[in-house]
Write an enzyme that holds these catalytic residues in place. Sequence first.
Site, PDB file in Angstrom:
ATOM      1  N   GLU A 166      43.829 -34.829  22.842  1.00  0.00           N
ATOM      2  CA  GLU A 166      42.448 -34.636  22.383  1.00  0.00           C
ATOM      3  C   GLU A 166      41.504 -35.642  23.043  1.00  0.00           C
ATOM      4  OE1 GLU A 166      41.887 -33.430  18.179  1.00  0.00           O
ATOM      5  OE2 GLU A 166      40.368 -34.997  18.135  1.00  0.00           O
ATOM      6  N   ARG A 224       6.997 -30.413  35.336  1.00  0.00           N
ATOM      7  CA  ARG A 224       5.991 -30.947  34.413  1.00  0.00           C
ATOM      8  C   ARG A 224       5.027 -31.862  35.178  1.00  0.00           C
ATOM      9  NH1 ARG A 224       2.792 -30.682  29.980  1.00  0.00           N
ATOM     10  NH2 ARG A 224       2.562 -32.704  28.941  1.00  0.00           N
ATOM     11  N   GLN A 228       8.573 -43.347  39.287  1.00  0.00           N
ATOM     12  CA  GLN A 228       9.872 -44.010  39.402  1.00  0.00           C
ATOM     13  C   GLN A 228      10.549 -44.213  38.039  1.00  0.00           C
ATOM     14  OE1 GLN A 228      10.221 -48.144  40.942  1.00  0.00           O
ATOM     15  NE2 GLN A 228      10.947 -47.130  42.785  1.00  0.00           N
TER      16      GLN A 228
END
Length: 382
Positions: free
Chosen positions: A241, A267, A278
Amino acid sequence: MNFELSPEITAMCEAVTGFAQRDLTGPDSFEPIDFRRRWELAGKQGILGATVPTQYGGSGLDAVAAVALMEALGSGCADTGFAFSAAAHLFACLMPITEFGTEEQCRHWLPRLCSGELVAAHAITEAEAGSDIFNMSARAVRDGDHYVLNGTKVFTTNAPIADVFLVQAVTSPGSGFFGVTAFLIGAATPGLRVGPPYAKIGLRGSPTAEVHFADCRVPADCVLGGEGAGASVFTGSMKWERTCLFGIYLGAMRRVLDSTIVYAGERVQFGSPIGEFQAVSHRIVDMLARLESAALLLNKAAVELSRGGNCEVSAGLAKIAVSEAAVQIGLDAIQLRGALGVTAGDAETLLRDAVPSRIFSGTNEIQKNNVARALGLGRKRR
Ligand SMILES: Cc1cc2nc3c(=O)[nH]c(=O)nc-3n(C[C@H](O)[C@H](O)[C@H](O)COP(=O)(O)OP(=O)(O)OC[C@H]3O[C@@H](n4cnc5c(N)ncnc54)[C@H](O)[C@@H]3O)c2cc1C
Protein backbone atom coordinates in the site's frame (compact mmCIF):
# COMPACT_ATOMS: atom_id res chain seq x y z
CA MET A 1 18.04 1.71 -10.59
CA ASN A 2 16.02 1.12 -13.69
CA PHE A 3 12.48 2.54 -13.72
CA GLU A 4 12.11 2.03 -17.45
CA LEU A 5 8.84 0.48 -18.51
CA SER A 6 8.43 -2.00 -21.34
CA PRO A 7 6.49 -0.82 -24.42
CA GLU A 8 3.62 -3.13 -23.35
CA ILE A 9 3.34 -1.55 -19.89
CA THR A 10 3.62 1.96 -21.37
CA ALA A 11 0.79 1.16 -23.80
CA MET A 12 -1.26 -0.36 -20.95
CA CYS A 13 -0.81 2.81 -18.87
CA GLU A 14 -1.83 5.07 -21.77
CA ALA A 15 -4.91 2.93 -22.30
CA VAL A 16 -5.77 3.13 -18.58
CA THR A 17 -5.49 6.94 -18.52
CA GLY A 18 -7.87 7.26 -21.49
CA PHE A 19 -10.24 4.65 -20.07
CA ALA A 20 -10.25 6.29 -16.62
CA GLN A 21 -10.99 9.73 -18.12
CA ARG A 22 -13.87 8.31 -20.13
CA ASP A 23 -15.37 5.60 -17.94
CA LEU A 24 -14.19 5.89 -14.34
CA THR A 25 -14.51 9.57 -13.53
CA GLY A 26 -17.67 9.99 -11.49
CA PRO A 27 -19.12 12.41 -8.98
CA ASP A 28 -17.07 13.40 -5.92
CA SER A 29 -19.45 11.36 -3.78
CA PHE A 30 -20.38 7.74 -3.12
CA GLU A 31 -23.38 6.33 -4.95
CA PRO A 32 -23.54 2.50 -4.65
CA ILE A 33 -25.05 1.61 -8.06
CA ASP A 34 -22.74 3.91 -9.98
CA PHE A 35 -19.76 2.70 -7.89
CA ARG A 36 -20.54 -0.94 -8.77
CA ARG A 37 -20.93 -0.07 -12.46
CA ARG A 38 -17.50 1.60 -12.57
CA TRP A 39 -15.99 -1.16 -10.40
CA GLU A 40 -16.95 -3.83 -12.94
CA LEU A 41 -15.44 -1.74 -15.75
CA ALA A 42 -12.22 -1.28 -13.73
CA GLY A 43 -12.09 -5.06 -13.23
CA LYS A 44 -12.49 -5.72 -16.96
CA GLN A 45 -9.65 -3.26 -17.66
CA GLY A 46 -7.30 -5.28 -15.41
CA ILE A 47 -6.90 -2.56 -12.78
CA LEU A 48 -8.38 -4.37 -9.76
CA GLY A 49 -6.08 -7.39 -10.06
CA ALA A 50 -3.03 -5.66 -11.57
CA THR A 51 -0.41 -7.29 -9.30
CA VAL A 52 -2.23 -10.58 -8.71
CA PRO A 53 -0.71 -13.60 -10.54
CA THR A 54 -2.37 -14.43 -13.83
CA GLN A 55 -3.45 -17.90 -12.68
CA TYR A 56 -5.84 -16.21 -10.23
CA GLY A 57 -7.25 -13.75 -12.77
CA GLY A 58 -4.78 -10.91 -12.30
CA SER A 59 -2.34 -9.21 -14.66
CA GLY A 60 0.82 -10.31 -12.79
CA LEU A 61 2.50 -6.87 -12.81
CA ASP A 62 5.47 -6.13 -10.56
CA ALA A 63 5.55 -3.17 -8.18
CA VAL A 64 7.30 -0.80 -10.62
CA ALA A 65 4.68 -1.42 -13.31
CA ALA A 66 1.96 -1.14 -10.65
CA VAL A 67 3.15 2.34 -9.61
CA ALA A 68 3.02 3.39 -13.28
CA LEU A 69 -0.45 1.89 -13.66
CA MET A 70 -1.71 3.63 -10.50
CA GLU A 71 -0.24 6.90 -11.74
CA ALA A 72 -2.08 6.42 -15.04
CA LEU A 73 -5.28 5.70 -13.11
CA GLY A 74 -4.84 8.75 -10.86
CA SER A 75 -4.11 11.00 -13.79
CA GLY A 76 -7.15 9.84 -15.78
CA CYS A 77 -9.69 9.37 -12.99
CA ALA A 78 -10.62 12.75 -11.53
CA ASP A 79 -12.51 10.88 -8.78
CA THR A 80 -9.45 10.09 -6.64
CA GLY A 81 -11.77 8.49 -4.07
CA PHE A 82 -12.80 5.78 -6.52
CA ALA A 83 -9.17 5.19 -7.53
CA PHE A 84 -8.23 4.99 -3.83
CA SER A 85 -10.95 2.38 -3.21
CA ALA A 86 -9.63 0.30 -6.11
CA ALA A 87 -6.03 0.54 -4.87
CA ALA A 88 -6.96 -0.25 -1.23
CA HIS A 89 -8.87 -3.31 -2.47
CA LEU A 90 -5.87 -4.49 -4.51
CA PHE A 91 -2.94 -3.72 -2.22
CA ALA A 92 -4.46 -4.15 1.26
CA CYS A 93 -6.67 -7.15 0.49
CA LEU A 94 -5.82 -9.02 -2.72
CA MET A 95 -2.05 -8.92 -2.23
CA PRO A 96 -2.26 -10.32 1.34
CA ILE A 97 -4.52 -13.10 0.02
CA THR A 98 -2.02 -13.74 -2.80
CA GLU A 99 0.95 -13.82 -0.42
CA PHE A 100 -0.60 -15.56 2.62
CA GLY A 101 -3.66 -17.42 1.29
CA THR A 102 -3.96 -21.15 0.86
CA GLU A 103 -4.44 -22.42 -2.70
CA GLU A 104 -8.11 -22.90 -1.87
CA GLN A 105 -8.51 -19.34 -0.52
CA CYS A 106 -6.76 -17.89 -3.58
CA ARG A 107 -8.97 -19.85 -5.97
CA HIS A 108 -12.11 -19.06 -4.02
CA TRP A 109 -11.65 -15.27 -3.70
CA LEU A 110 -9.11 -13.86 -6.14
CA PRO A 111 -10.70 -14.40 -9.59
CA ARG A 112 -13.94 -12.63 -8.59
CA LEU A 113 -12.04 -9.89 -6.73
CA CYS A 114 -9.89 -9.27 -9.83
CA SER A 115 -12.80 -9.30 -12.29
CA GLY A 116 -14.78 -6.61 -10.46
CA GLU A 117 -17.53 -8.98 -9.33
CA LEU A 118 -16.55 -8.53 -5.66
CA VAL A 119 -15.21 -5.71 -3.48
CA ALA A 120 -12.82 -6.25 -0.54
CA ALA A 121 -12.09 -4.22 2.61
CA HIS A 122 -9.27 -4.43 5.16
CA ALA A 123 -10.47 -3.83 8.73
CA ILE A 124 -7.77 -3.41 11.37
CA THR A 125 -8.05 0.10 12.91
CA GLU A 126 -10.13 0.49 16.07
CA ALA A 127 -11.22 3.52 18.08
CA GLU A 128 -8.46 2.89 20.66
CA ALA A 129 -5.98 1.28 18.27
CA GLY A 130 -4.96 3.58 15.41
CA SER A 131 -1.22 4.22 15.26
CA ASP A 132 -0.91 1.85 18.24
CA ILE A 133 -2.44 -0.83 16.07
CA PHE A 134 -1.52 -3.92 18.07
CA ASN A 135 -3.36 -2.50 21.06
CA MET A 136 -6.53 -3.71 19.33
CA SER A 137 -9.29 -5.28 21.41
CA ALA A 138 -11.39 -7.16 18.83
CA ARG A 139 -11.26 -10.79 19.97
CA ALA A 140 -11.55 -14.06 18.07
CA VAL A 141 -12.06 -17.07 20.32
CA ARG A 142 -11.64 -20.60 19.03
CA ASP A 143 -14.74 -22.76 19.46
CA GLY A 144 -14.26 -26.24 17.93
CA ASP A 145 -13.71 -25.82 14.20
CA HIS A 146 -14.91 -22.20 14.31
CA TYR A 147 -13.83 -18.82 15.71
CA VAL A 148 -16.23 -16.36 17.31
CA LEU A 149 -15.42 -12.67 16.70
CA ASN A 150 -16.47 -9.68 18.79
CA GLY A 151 -15.39 -6.06 18.43
CA THR A 152 -15.64 -2.95 16.29
CA LYS A 153 -13.38 -1.72 13.52
CA VAL A 154 -13.37 1.92 12.41
CA PHE A 155 -12.43 3.75 9.22
CA THR A 156 -12.66 0.68 7.01
CA THR A 157 -12.31 1.71 3.35
CA ASN A 158 -14.94 0.08 1.08
CA ALA A 159 -16.88 -1.31 4.07
CA PRO A 160 -20.31 -0.05 2.88
CA ILE A 161 -19.95 -1.91 -0.43
CA ALA A 162 -17.62 -4.79 0.50
CA ASP A 163 -18.40 -8.46 -0.17
CA VAL A 164 -15.46 -9.74 1.86
CA PHE A 165 -13.52 -8.34 4.81
CA LEU A 166 -9.92 -9.04 5.76
CA VAL A 167 -10.28 -8.63 9.53
CA GLN A 168 -7.61 -8.64 12.22
CA ALA A 169 -8.49 -9.81 15.74
CA VAL A 170 -6.65 -10.89 18.89
CA THR A 171 -6.47 -14.65 19.35
CA SER A 172 -3.80 -14.67 22.05
CA PRO A 173 -4.28 -11.76 24.48
CA GLY A 174 -1.07 -10.31 25.92
CA SER A 175 1.09 -11.56 23.03
CA GLY A 176 1.00 -8.20 21.18
CA PHE A 177 2.40 -8.49 17.67
CA PHE A 178 2.23 -12.32 17.77
CA GLY A 179 -1.25 -12.57 19.24
CA VAL A 180 -3.16 -11.25 16.23
CA THR A 181 -4.81 -13.34 13.51
CA ALA A 182 -6.22 -12.33 10.12
CA PHE A 183 -9.56 -13.68 8.87
CA LEU A 184 -11.38 -13.55 5.52
CA ILE A 185 -15.05 -13.03 6.32
CA GLY A 186 -17.93 -12.76 3.85
CA ALA A 187 -20.10 -9.65 4.31
CA ALA A 188 -23.27 -11.74 4.68
CA THR A 189 -21.92 -13.65 7.71
CA PRO A 190 -24.39 -13.39 10.63
CA GLY A 191 -23.04 -11.10 13.37
CA LEU A 192 -21.20 -8.78 10.93
CA ARG A 193 -22.79 -5.34 10.55
CA VAL A 194 -21.53 -2.27 8.67
CA GLY A 195 -22.29 1.26 9.87
CA PRO A 196 -23.22 4.24 7.71
CA PRO A 197 -20.48 5.88 5.56
CA TYR A 198 -18.50 8.68 7.25
CA ALA A 199 -18.69 12.20 5.75
CA LYS A 200 -15.03 12.96 4.93
CA ILE A 201 -13.05 16.05 3.90
CA GLY A 202 -11.88 14.30 0.73
CA LEU A 203 -11.83 10.95 -1.08
CA ARG A 204 -15.60 11.25 -0.99
CA GLY A 205 -16.05 8.75 -3.80
CA SER A 206 -14.49 6.11 -1.51
CA PRO A 207 -16.95 4.87 1.13
CA THR A 208 -15.55 4.35 4.64
CA ALA A 209 -17.41 2.98 7.66
CA GLU A 210 -17.30 1.09 10.94
CA VAL A 211 -17.65 -2.69 10.98
CA HIS A 212 -19.22 -4.37 14.01
CA PHE A 213 -18.79 -8.01 15.01
CA ALA A 214 -21.21 -9.49 17.54
CA ASP A 215 -20.72 -13.21 18.15
CA CYS A 216 -19.75 -13.51 14.50
CA ARG A 217 -19.00 -17.20 13.94
CA VAL A 218 -16.62 -18.12 11.13
CA PRO A 219 -15.11 -21.48 10.10
CA ALA A 220 -11.44 -21.99 11.02
CA ASP A 221 -10.55 -22.18 7.33
CA CYS A 222 -11.26 -18.41 7.14
CA VAL A 223 -7.92 -17.78 8.89
CA LEU A 224 -5.43 -16.11 6.53
CA GLY A 225 -1.78 -17.04 6.99
CA GLY A 226 -2.26 -19.17 10.11
CA GLU A 227 -3.13 -18.30 13.71
CA GLY A 228 -0.83 -15.57 15.06
CA ALA A 229 0.29 -14.42 11.60
CA GLY A 230 -1.96 -11.32 11.53
CA ALA A 231 0.92 -8.90 12.07
CA SER A 232 2.87 -10.37 9.15
CA VAL A 233 -0.22 -10.14 6.96
CA PHE A 234 -0.65 -6.50 7.99
CA THR A 235 3.01 -5.58 7.48
CA GLY A 236 2.97 -7.28 4.07
CA SER A 237 -0.11 -5.35 2.99
CA MET A 238 1.36 -2.02 4.16
CA LYS A 239 4.50 -2.60 2.12
CA TRP A 240 2.33 -2.81 -1.04
CA GLU A 241 0.00 0.00 0.00
CA ARG A 242 2.70 2.52 0.99
CA THR A 243 4.48 1.91 -2.29
CA CYS A 244 1.97 1.27 -5.04
CA LEU A 245 -1.23 2.95 -3.84
CA PHE A 246 0.52 6.30 -3.69
CA GLY A 247 1.04 6.18 -7.47
CA ILE A 248 -2.55 7.45 -7.66
CA TYR A 249 -1.44 10.71 -6.06
CA LEU A 250 1.41 11.12 -8.56
CA GLY A 251 -1.21 10.96 -11.32
CA ALA A 252 -3.57 13.37 -9.56
CA MET A 253 -0.71 15.85 -9.00
CA ARG A 254 0.33 15.66 -12.69
CA ARG A 255 -3.25 16.25 -13.81
CA VAL A 256 -3.58 19.35 -11.62
CA LEU A 257 -0.10 20.61 -12.47
CA ASP A 258 -0.94 20.39 -16.20
CA SER A 259 -4.17 22.34 -15.75
CA THR A 260 -2.30 24.91 -13.62
CA ILE A 261 0.26 25.47 -16.39
CA VAL A 262 -2.58 25.99 -18.88
CA TYR A 263 -4.29 28.41 -16.49
CA ALA A 264 -1.09 30.40 -15.91
CA GLY A 265 -0.70 30.74 -19.68
CA GLU A 266 -4.27 31.95 -20.19
CA ARG A 267 -5.08 34.14 -17.20
CA VAL A 268 -4.10 37.73 -18.01
CA GLN A 269 -3.46 40.40 -15.36
CA PHE A 270 -1.53 43.67 -15.80
CA GLY A 271 -1.57 42.96 -19.57
CA SER A 272 0.37 39.65 -19.36
CA PRO A 273 -0.38 35.99 -18.78
CA ILE A 274 0.32 35.45 -15.06
CA GLY A 275 2.81 32.69 -16.04
CA GLU A 276 5.17 35.47 -17.15
CA PHE A 277 5.48 36.69 -13.55
CA GLN A 278 8.42 35.01 -11.94
CA ALA A 279 6.55 34.51 -8.65
CA VAL A 280 4.06 32.40 -10.58
CA SER A 281 6.45 30.49 -12.84
CA HIS A 282 8.84 29.70 -9.98
CA ARG A 283 5.96 28.38 -7.89
CA ILE A 284 5.07 26.06 -10.78
CA VAL A 285 8.70 24.90 -11.06
CA ASP A 286 8.68 24.18 -7.31
CA MET A 287 5.49 22.14 -7.77
CA LEU A 288 7.16 20.10 -10.52
CA ALA A 289 10.33 19.57 -8.45
CA ARG A 290 8.25 18.36 -5.50
CA LEU A 291 6.28 15.97 -7.72
CA GLU A 292 9.35 14.57 -9.51
CA SER A 293 11.30 14.02 -6.27
CA ALA A 294 8.34 12.24 -4.71
CA ALA A 295 7.97 10.12 -7.87
CA LEU A 296 11.65 9.11 -7.72
CA LEU A 297 11.33 8.01 -4.09
CA LEU A 298 8.19 6.05 -4.84
CA ASN A 299 9.81 4.31 -7.81
CA LYS A 300 12.87 3.50 -5.70
CA ALA A 301 10.61 1.84 -3.13
CA ALA A 302 8.84 -0.04 -5.93
CA VAL A 303 12.15 -1.34 -7.32
CA GLU A 304 13.11 -2.60 -3.85
CA LEU A 305 9.69 -4.21 -3.42
CA SER A 306 9.98 -5.89 -6.84
CA ARG A 307 13.37 -7.28 -5.85
CA GLY A 308 11.82 -8.76 -2.71
CA GLY A 309 14.03 -6.75 -0.36
CA ASN A 310 13.09 -4.86 2.79
CA CYS A 311 11.59 -1.62 1.49
CA GLU A 312 10.31 -0.28 4.83
CA VAL A 313 12.59 2.77 4.87
CA SER A 314 12.15 3.76 1.23
CA ALA A 315 8.39 3.06 1.31
CA GLY A 316 8.05 5.20 4.46
CA LEU A 317 10.07 8.05 2.94
CA ALA A 318 8.12 7.79 -0.31
CA LYS A 319 4.79 7.80 1.51
CA ILE A 320 5.77 10.97 3.36
CA ALA A 321 7.12 12.66 0.22
CA VAL A 322 4.11 11.88 -1.98
CA SER A 323 1.48 12.84 0.59
CA GLU A 324 3.23 16.08 1.62
CA ALA A 325 3.78 16.98 -2.06
CA ALA A 326 0.10 16.37 -2.78
CA VAL A 327 -1.00 18.71 0.02
CA GLN A 328 1.48 21.43 -1.01
CA ILE A 329 0.69 21.11 -4.73
CA GLY A 330 -3.03 21.35 -3.89
CA LEU A 331 -2.36 24.56 -1.94
CA ASP A 332 -0.14 25.99 -4.70
CA ALA A 333 -2.67 25.16 -7.41
CA ILE A 334 -5.37 26.97 -5.41
CA GLN A 335 -3.12 30.00 -4.84
CA LEU A 336 -2.31 30.30 -8.54
CA ARG A 337 -6.01 30.34 -9.46
CA GLY A 338 -6.77 33.17 -7.04
CA ALA A 339 -10.38 33.25 -5.84
CA LEU A 340 -11.30 30.71 -8.50
CA GLY A 341 -9.08 28.25 -6.62
CA VAL A 342 -11.34 28.15 -3.58
CA THR A 343 -14.40 27.27 -5.65
CA ALA A 344 -15.17 23.65 -6.62
CA GLY A 345 -12.56 22.45 -9.08
CA ASP A 346 -9.55 20.20 -9.57
CA ALA A 347 -7.22 22.23 -7.30
CA GLU A 348 -9.45 22.27 -4.22
CA THR A 349 -10.39 18.62 -4.83
CA LEU A 350 -6.70 17.65 -4.88
CA LEU A 351 -6.13 19.41 -1.57
CA ARG A 352 -9.15 17.76 0.06
CA ASP A 353 -8.13 14.34 -1.30
CA ALA A 354 -4.50 14.86 -0.24
CA VAL A 355 -5.15 15.63 3.43
CA PRO A 356 -6.18 12.03 4.32
CA SER A 357 -3.05 10.68 2.57
CA ARG A 358 -0.91 12.03 5.41
CA ILE A 359 -2.97 9.85 7.79
CA PHE A 360 -3.90 6.53 6.15
CA SER A 361 -1.37 3.69 5.64
CA GLY A 362 0.21 4.81 8.93
CA THR A 363 0.49 8.55 9.64
CA ASN A 364 3.52 10.46 8.41
CA GLU A 365 4.68 10.82 12.02
CA ILE A 366 4.60 7.03 12.40
CA GLN A 367 6.58 6.66 9.14
CA LYS A 368 9.22 8.97 10.62
CA ASN A 369 9.29 6.84 13.79
CA ASN A 370 9.80 3.71 11.64
CA VAL A 371 12.62 5.29 9.66
CA ALA A 372 14.22 6.67 12.84
CA ARG A 373 14.08 3.17 14.34
CA ALA A 374 15.81 1.79 11.25
CA LEU A 375 18.54 4.38 11.85
CA GLY A 376 18.93 3.11 15.42
CA LEU A 377 17.12 6.16 16.84
CA GLY A 378 13.82 6.83 18.58
CA ARG A 379 11.73 4.72 20.92
CA LYS A 380 12.17 0.96 20.70
CA ARG A 381 9.11 -1.18 19.80
CA ARG A 382 7.54 -2.58 22.97
C1 LIG B 1 -9.25 7.95 4.29
C2 LIG B 1 -8.85 6.91 5.29
C3 LIG B 1 -8.97 5.58 4.96
C4 LIG B 1 -8.63 4.60 5.89
N1 LIG B 1 -8.81 3.28 5.56
C5 LIG B 1 -8.57 2.32 6.48
C6 LIG B 1 -8.84 0.94 6.18
O1 LIG B 1 -9.24 0.59 5.08
N2 LIG B 1 -8.66 0.03 7.16
C7 LIG B 1 -8.21 0.37 8.40
O2 LIG B 1 -8.07 -0.52 9.23
N3 LIG B 1 -7.92 1.66 8.71
C8 LIG B 1 -8.10 2.64 7.79
N4 LIG B 1 -7.84 3.96 8.08
C9 LIG B 1 -7.39 4.31 9.43
C10 LIG B 1 -5.92 4.72 9.47
O3 LIG B 1 -5.09 3.64 9.26
C11 LIG B 1 -5.68 5.41 10.82
O4 LIG B 1 -6.45 6.59 10.83
C12 LIG B 1 -4.22 5.74 11.07
O5 LIG B 1 -3.47 4.58 11.28
C13 LIG B 1 -4.04 6.67 12.29
O6 LIG B 1 -4.75 6.23 13.40
P1 LIG B 1 -5.72 7.26 14.20
O7 LIG B 1 -6.61 7.91 13.19
O8 LIG B 1 -6.36 6.52 15.30
O9 LIG B 1 -4.76 8.38 14.75
P2 LIG B 1 -3.91 8.33 16.18
O10 LIG B 1 -3.11 7.09 16.23
O11 LIG B 1 -4.84 8.62 17.31
O12 LIG B 1 -2.96 9.56 15.94
C14 LIG B 1 -3.33 10.91 16.23
C15 LIG B 1 -2.11 11.79 15.99
O13 LIG B 1 -1.07 11.41 16.92
C16 LIG B 1 0.09 11.08 16.22
N5 LIG B 1 0.78 9.98 16.91
C17 LIG B 1 0.27 8.87 17.45
N6 LIG B 1 1.22 8.11 17.97
C18 LIG B 1 2.39 8.73 17.74
C19 LIG B 1 3.75 8.45 18.04
N7 LIG B 1 4.12 7.32 18.66
N8 LIG B 1 4.69 9.33 17.63
C20 LIG B 1 4.35 10.46 16.95
N9 LIG B 1 3.07 10.79 16.66
C21 LIG B 1 2.12 9.95 17.05
C22 LIG B 1 -0.37 10.63 14.83
O14 LIG B 1 0.66 10.74 13.86
C23 LIG B 1 -1.51 11.62 14.58
O15 LIG B 1 -1.02 12.84 14.12
C24 LIG B 1 -8.14 4.96 7.17
C25 LIG B 1 -7.98 6.32 7.47
C26 LIG B 1 -8.32 7.29 6.56
C27 LIG B 1 -8.13 8.74 6.90
